[in-house]
Design an enzyme around this catalytic site. Structure first.
Site, short mmCIF file in Angstrom:
data_model
loop_
_atom_site.label_atom_id
_atom_site.label_comp_id
_atom_site.label_asym_id
_atom_site.label_seq_id
_atom_site.Cartn_x
_atom_site.Cartn_y
_atom_site.Cartn_z
N ALA A 81 2.78 -4.37 -6.30
CA ALA A 81 1.40 -3.95 -6.04
C ALA A 81 1.15 -2.48 -6.36
O ALA A 81 0.11 -1.94 -6.00
CB ALA A 81 1.07 -4.23 -4.57
N ASN A 134 6.33 -3.17 0.89
CA ASN A 134 7.38 -3.32 -0.13
C ASN A 134 7.23 -2.25 -1.22
O ASN A 134 8.21 -1.86 -1.84
CB ASN A 134 7.31 -4.70 -0.78
CG ASN A 134 7.72 -5.79 0.19
OD1 ASN A 134 8.89 -6.00 0.42
ND2 ASN A 134 6.75 -6.47 0.77
N HIS A 143 -3.11 2.29 -2.70
CA HIS A 143 -1.83 3.02 -2.67
C HIS A 143 -1.97 4.29 -3.52
O HIS A 143 -2.27 4.19 -4.72
CB HIS A 143 -0.70 2.17 -3.24
CG HIS A 143 -0.58 0.83 -2.60
ND1 HIS A 143 -0.18 0.66 -1.30
CD2 HIS A 143 -0.80 -0.43 -3.07
CE1 HIS A 143 -0.16 -0.63 -0.99
NE2 HIS A 143 -0.55 -1.32 -2.05
#
Ligand SMILES: NC(=O)C1=CN([C@@H]2O[C@H](COP(=O)(O)OP(=O)(O)OC[C@H]3O[C@@H](n4cnc5c(N)ncnc54)[C@H](OP(=O)(O)O)[C@@H]3O)[C@@H](O)[C@H]2O)C=CC1
Ligand SMILES: O=C([O-])CC(=O)C(=O)O
Length: 254
Positions: free
Chosen positions: A121, A177, A205
């Site tokens: 991701a 993760n 992120h």
């Protein structure tokens, strides 16, 4: 290449629904989940086979795509590699455990099998891998998720966690993760902040890296998966791209 999927949830569903049968010589044929109904559902869509026991899948495939949980990596990865089968690991948080990671690498070397960890991701793993050839001075990850992605109902912003990636993956094993991916890519326990942010509707992120190469900043604004808002669509897409690249002779990026 015959592929089996371990864990038939959000990522597996996106993979199956975006992958043409036998594309690039890759046939996703076996499905395993501790809920057999989920495995049967994907088997139906892709004209594949659902199995009750993971060994019935591992024995018949060339590669297992893990999209289940960090615990499933601890439980099954060693045996998969011992049988000479490759594995794609989505639950990269499990690999922050250096003892487990080294053991898996040792067994893979011995049995001529391979461990793949897709970028998932997050963006920028290519850059951070290249940057790690020189000295890296700082890596910061700030992850913002809407309350529902973190199982919360906040009306106001809240810092849920601030600390090292190694602790973050223990506290939030199915939510961060990406911190493990960054850490392993640059061989450093990176600094992580997780924020519950009611003002965002995406999993965001932000990464800042500084080192001998200069500096870079990335911001990924990910649409969450419909069936599991913790997980971003891009994670599933990265697995599909990696799968397709396994039979290609031209590799782009570090
Ligand atoms: N690398 C990255 O950037 C990202 C990684 N991930 C990780 O990828 C993994 C899959 O994500 P996602 O598809 O969203 O997860 P889901 O929860 O939607 O699906 C996982 C499925 O696997 C099953 N499962 C879990 N553990 C086992 C086990 N030991 N044996 C058999 N089946 C099992 C789950 O069952 P049940 O629900 O009953 O537990 C569920 O059906 C997660 O670990 C997630 O944290 C996610 C996003 C980004
Ligand atoms: O999908 C995401 O945006 C990030 C995520 O859940 C993880 O890193 O585990």
């Amino acid at each position: 290449m015959i592929v089996g999927i371990l864990g038939c949830g959000a990522i597996a569903n996106i993979i199956v629904n975006n992958f043409l049968a036998r594309e690039n010589g890759i046939n996703i044929k076996y499905f395993y989940d501790h809920d057999i109904k989920k495995a049967e559902n994907l088997a139906r869509i892709s004209d594949g086979i659902a199995v009750l026991n993971i060994d019935d899948m591992v024995d018949h495939v060339d590669l297992v795509l893990e999209a289940a949980s960090p615990i499933s990596v601890e439980k099954f990865a060693l045996n998969i590699l011992k049988k000479g089968k490759d594995i794609i690991v989505m639950s990269i948080g499990a690999l922050m455990d250096k003892k487990l990671r080294n053991e898996l690498i040792e067994v893979a070397t011995e049995h001529n099998s391979r461990i793949f960890a897709p970028s998932g991701a997050i963006v920028g793993l290519d850059g951070i891998k290249a940057a790690s050839i020189g000295n890296i001075r700082k890596v910061n990850l700030t992850t913002r998720k809407p309350p529902r992605s973190l199982g919360k109902d906040n009306n106001e912003e809240e810092v849920l966690y601030e600390g090292k990636a190694s602790e973050a993956v223990k506290k939030f094993p199915t939510n961060i993760n990406v911190a493990a991916a960054l850490s392993i890519a640059c061989n450093r326990d990176v600094d992580v902040k997780i924020i519950i942010d009611p003002s965002v509707d995406k999993n965001v992120h932000e990464v800042i890296v500084e080192g001998d190469f200069g500096q870079f900043k990335t911001r990924t604004e990910n649409l969450p998966c419909e069936t599991n808002p913790k997980t971003s669509m891009l994670a599933a897409f990265s697995a599909i791209k990696l799968l397709k690249s396994l039979n290609e002779n031209f590799i782009m990026g570090t």
